[in-house]
Write an enzyme that holds these catalytic residues in place. Structure first.
Site, mmCIF file in Angstrom:
data_model
loop_
_atom_site.group_PDB
_atom_site.id
_atom_site.type_symbol
_atom_site.label_atom_id
_atom_site.label_comp_id
_atom_site.label_asym_id
_atom_site.label_seq_id
_atom_site.Cartn_x
_atom_site.Cartn_y
_atom_site.Cartn_z
ATOM 1 N NE ARG A 38 53.759 48.578 49.121
ATOM 2 C CZ ARG A 38 53.671 47.274 48.669
ATOM 3 N NH1 ARG A 38 53.108 46.191 49.536
ATOM 4 N NH2 ARG A 38 54.507 46.985 47.581
ATOM 5 C CG LEU A 95 52.043 44.007 59.647
ATOM 6 C CD1 LEU A 95 53.523 44.250 60.562
ATOM 7 C CD2 LEU A 95 51.617 45.707 59.419
ATOM 8 C CG ASP A 96 51.474 44.871 52.357
ATOM 9 O OD1 ASP A 96 50.298 44.295 52.448
ATOM 10 O OD2 ASP A 96 51.338 46.161 52.077
ATOM 11 N NE ARG A 97 58.166 37.324 51.310
ATOM 12 C CZ ARG A 97 58.732 36.230 50.432
ATOM 13 N NH1 ARG A 97 58.052 36.372 49.114
ATOM 14 N NH2 ARG A 97 59.511 35.646 50.502
#
EC number: 5.4.99.-
Length: 320
Positions: A245, A143-145
């Protein structure tokens, strides 16, 4: 400078651990030890397999007995770890499901899934500190930060292989919740746009829609509408970097507080909600358990910041 000298350890390789190279195995056993030191102790013959010397590319066999020598860890390095203990403790409360094969957690926003790129602490390092007895802990996906929510971790190599196969065969369903700008059109149920990843000189990854990119698809469903925003469920069919995104941006509806692909004017409209982080949350994950074969669906609730944001927005929801 003081040093901490652990004792010699003898480890017997299980069937689940067989097949991996000795250097990779040592990296999981000697957390925080530089690769250069691991290769040095292999080269000097300090690591023994069945009482004999081996090369770094040796592949382990079930039943192999490994001698792991004492490795000195500088006190300075130990002191650097101590401020992270509160983060490790917080991860314990984020675990939503665990058995002998898998661990599922609700990753908080702002925590990277692994250390690196200037970050010394990540979820996987924290979990290894939390479960020092675990012989195997590896991320199934990432997962993205700044994205919160469901993160799946394998506790056995066989489980990792099974879950990776499900990802390759698109047998795993991921559902995210995203707060996007404006009114998402009900007729847009999917975005299919090829994505191309660029790495900037700073090391930052930027993804753009580009005909030369990899095929990518995300399915969307409107969950709730507000005066200036829409809560959508986003289900990625492919698993590209920053896919949701970039696809929401491509559709003309960027995600709230997205520092790479968002829009400052939209973020300003949300000032009264208290939101300060990317509103992208991995809400649910459906997969087949690698041991029992049971189809599981695990969910991760929104954190208090996201919940509060939606409560404020509901007071300004458009009339139906």
């Amino acid at each position: 400078m003081k040093t901490n000298t652990p004792a010699v350890r003898m480890v017997t390789i299980s069937a689940d651990e067989a097949g991996q190279r000795i250097d990779n195995f040592l990296r999981t056993q000697l957390k925080g030890v530089p690769k250069s030191m691991i290769y040095r102790i292999l080269r000097k013959g300090e690591v023994r397999v069945n009482k004999g010397r081996i090369k770094p590319e040796y592949k382990l066999v079930a039943g192999d007995e490994i001698r792991i020598p004492p490795v000195r860890v500088a006190e300075r390095e130990e002191e650097a770890i101590s401020p992270k203990l509160d983060k490790v403790a917080a991860l314990a409360h984020a675990i939503v499901y665990e058995d002998d094969y898998i661990l599922v957690m609700n990753k908080p926003s702002g925590t990277a899934v692994h250390g690196g790129s200037g970050l010394s602490f990540g979820v996987i390092e924290g979990l290894r500190a939390l479960r020092p007895e675990a012989r195997f802990l590896e991320l199934v996906h990432r997962l993205d930060r700044d994205t919160s929510g469901i993160l799946l971790v394998a506790k056995k190599r066989s489980a990792l292989r099974s879950l990776h196969e499900q990802l390759r065969e698109k047998g795993m369903q991921k559902d995210y919740l995203a707060l996007v700008r404006g009114s998402w059109p009900s007729h847009i149920k999917a975005v299919q746009a090829p994505l191309l990843k660029n790495i900037l000189q700073s090391g930052e990854r930027i993804v753009r829609v580009n005909s030369e990119g990899k095929p990518s698809e995300t399915r969307f469903k409107v969950e709730e509408r507000y005066a200036h925003a829409t809560l959508v469920k986003a289900s990625p069919i492919t698993g590209r970097t920053h896919q949701i995104r970039v696809h929401t941006l491509h559709a003309g509806h960027p995600i709230a507080f997205d520092d790479r692909y968002g829009e400052r004017d939209f973020d300003a409209q949300l000032a009264g909600t208290g939101l300060k982080r990317l509103f992208l949350h991995a809400a649910a994950l459906k997969f087949t358990h690698p041991n029992t074969g049971e189809v599981m669906r695990v969910e991760a609730p929104l954190d208090n910041e996201l919940k509060h944001c939606l409560e404020v927005l509901r007071k300004t929801a458009p009339a139906k």
